[in-house]
Design a protein around this motif. Structure first.
Motif, PDB file in Angstrom:
ATOM      1  N   VAL A  33      -7.632   6.527  -8.714  1.00 38.67           N
ATOM      2  CA  VAL A  33      -7.919   7.248  -7.484  1.00 38.67           C
ATOM      3  C   VAL A  33      -6.674   8.063  -7.133  1.00 38.67           C
ATOM      4  CG1 VAL A  33      -7.260   5.356  -5.943  1.00 38.67           C
ATOM      5  CG2 VAL A  33      -8.831   7.062  -5.144  1.00 38.67           C
ATOM      6  N   TYR A  50      -6.515   1.149 -11.237  1.00 36.72           N
ATOM      7  CA  TYR A  50      -7.007  -0.201 -10.960  1.00 36.72           C
ATOM      8  C   TYR A  50      -8.207  -0.522 -11.835  1.00 36.72           C
ATOM      9  CZ  TYR A  50     -10.858   1.986  -8.414  1.00 36.72           C
ATOM     10  OH  TYR A  50     -11.960   2.727  -8.092  1.00 36.72           O
ATOM     11  N   ARG A  52     -11.722  -3.472 -11.875  1.00 37.17           N
ATOM     12  CA  ARG A  52     -12.455  -4.555 -11.232  1.00 37.17           C
ATOM     13  C   ARG A  52     -12.091  -5.878 -11.889  1.00 37.17           C
ATOM     14  NH1 ARG A  52     -13.764  -2.566  -6.849  1.00 37.17           N
ATOM     15  NH2 ARG A  52     -14.770  -0.571  -6.948  1.00 37.17           N
ATOM     16  N   VAL A  60      -9.958  -6.363  -6.964  1.00 35.46           N
ATOM     17  CA  VAL A  60      -9.504  -5.416  -7.969  1.00 35.46           C
ATOM     18  C   VAL A  60      -8.074  -5.762  -8.370  1.00 35.46           C
ATOM     19  CG1 VAL A  60     -10.979  -3.507  -7.188  1.00 35.46           C
ATOM     20  CG2 VAL A  60      -8.677  -3.704  -6.301  1.00 35.46           C
ATOM     21  N   ILE A  62      -4.688  -4.046  -9.228  1.00 37.14           N
ATOM     22  CA  ILE A  62      -3.933  -2.799  -9.174  1.00 37.14           C
ATOM     23  C   ILE A  62      -2.996  -2.813 -10.379  1.00 37.14           C
ATOM     24  CG2 ILE A  62      -2.348  -1.365  -7.850  1.00 37.14           C
ATOM     25  CD1 ILE A  62      -5.065  -1.716  -6.482  1.00 37.14           C
ATOM     26  N   TRP A  79      -2.924  -0.840   1.168  1.00 37.36           N
ATOM     27  CA  TRP A  79      -4.321  -1.250   1.062  1.00 37.36           C
ATOM     28  C   TRP A  79      -4.723  -1.961   2.346  1.00 37.36           C
ATOM     29  CZ3 TRP A  79      -6.613  -6.266   0.327  1.00 37.36           C
ATOM     30  CH2 TRP A  79      -5.703  -7.321   0.289  1.00 37.36           C
ATOM     31  N   LYS A 120      -9.905  -0.514   0.324  1.00 44.25           N
ATOM     32  CA  LYS A 120      -9.456   0.875   0.394  1.00 44.25           C
ATOM     33  C   LYS A 120      -7.954   0.934   0.141  1.00 44.25           C
ATOM     34  CE  LYS A 120     -12.806   1.875   4.016  1.00 44.25           C
ATOM     35  NZ  LYS A 120     -12.971   2.283   5.415  1.00 44.25           N
ATOM     36  N   LYS A 138     -11.803   4.762  -1.116  1.00 42.55           N
ATOM     37  CA  LYS A 138     -12.407   3.462  -1.417  1.00 42.55           C
ATOM     38  C   LYS A 138     -12.146   3.107  -2.882  1.00 42.55           C
ATOM     39  CE  LYS A 138     -16.205   4.069   1.818  1.00 42.55           C
ATOM     40  NZ  LYS A 138     -17.661   4.173   1.967  1.00 42.55           N
ATOM     41  N   LEU A 139     -11.975   1.824  -3.140  1.00 45.38           N
ATOM     42  CA  LEU A 139     -11.811   1.356  -4.523  1.00 45.38           C
ATOM     43  C   LEU A 139     -13.147   0.867  -5.044  1.00 45.38           C
ATOM     44  CD1 LEU A 139      -8.459  -0.627  -4.303  1.00 45.38           C
ATOM     45  CD2 LEU A 139      -8.839   1.713  -5.060  1.00 45.38           C
TER      46      LEU A 139
END
Length: 139
Positions: A33, A50, A52, A60, A62, A79, A120, A138-139
């Motif tokens: 992102v 990142y 999942r 998640v 990072i 975050w 986020k 958003k992640l």
């Protein structure tokens, strides 16, 4: 002749199972992102890589982050930590780049939140102690 045929069948089944299991481990792909805020001397940017966490709800990992600050600013990548009692945001980078600097960190840090809390990240640029602009994703 039946015994060798049985071994061949077992070997084929084992290879099929092993071959089918390998892609499942590789299903988690890294995502990135990009965040940008401000203009001119106040232009700041960051990139968060990142992935999942398999089997975990709303988690998640990072992997890394890079941040670039505008000339008069200091930049944090944060975050939305549900456990933070301050403003609800927790820094991911250990130190902010300031005054036109940049930084990169490999984190391999897992962040997680309860189900229903959208994870986020934001780019927060501070001019002195004042938050001057931000970008949220958003992640």
């Amino acid at each position: 002749m039946r015994l060798p045929a049985l071994f061949v069948t077992v070997a084929v089944v084992a290879a099929t199972i092993a071959g089918g299991a390998a892609p499942a481990a590789a299903d988690t792909a890294a995502s990135k992102v990009n965040l940008e805020a401000g203009a001119g001397l106040h232009h700041n940017s960051a990139a968060v890589t990142y992935e999942r966490v398999d089997g975990a709800v709303n988690s998640v990992k990072i992997i890394s982050l890079q941040a670039f600050s505008g000339e008069p600013d200091c930049v944090w990548v944060e975050w939305n930590d549900p456990k933070d009692v301050g403003d609800g945001w927790t820094a991911l980078n250990s130190e902010p780049p300031c005054y036109g600097g940049s930084m990169g960190e490999t984190l391999n840090r897992i962040i997680k939140a309860p189900k229903g809390h959208q994870l986020k990240v934001r780019l927060a640029a501070y001019h002195g102690s004042e938050l001057v602009h931000k970008d949220i994703a958003k992640l």
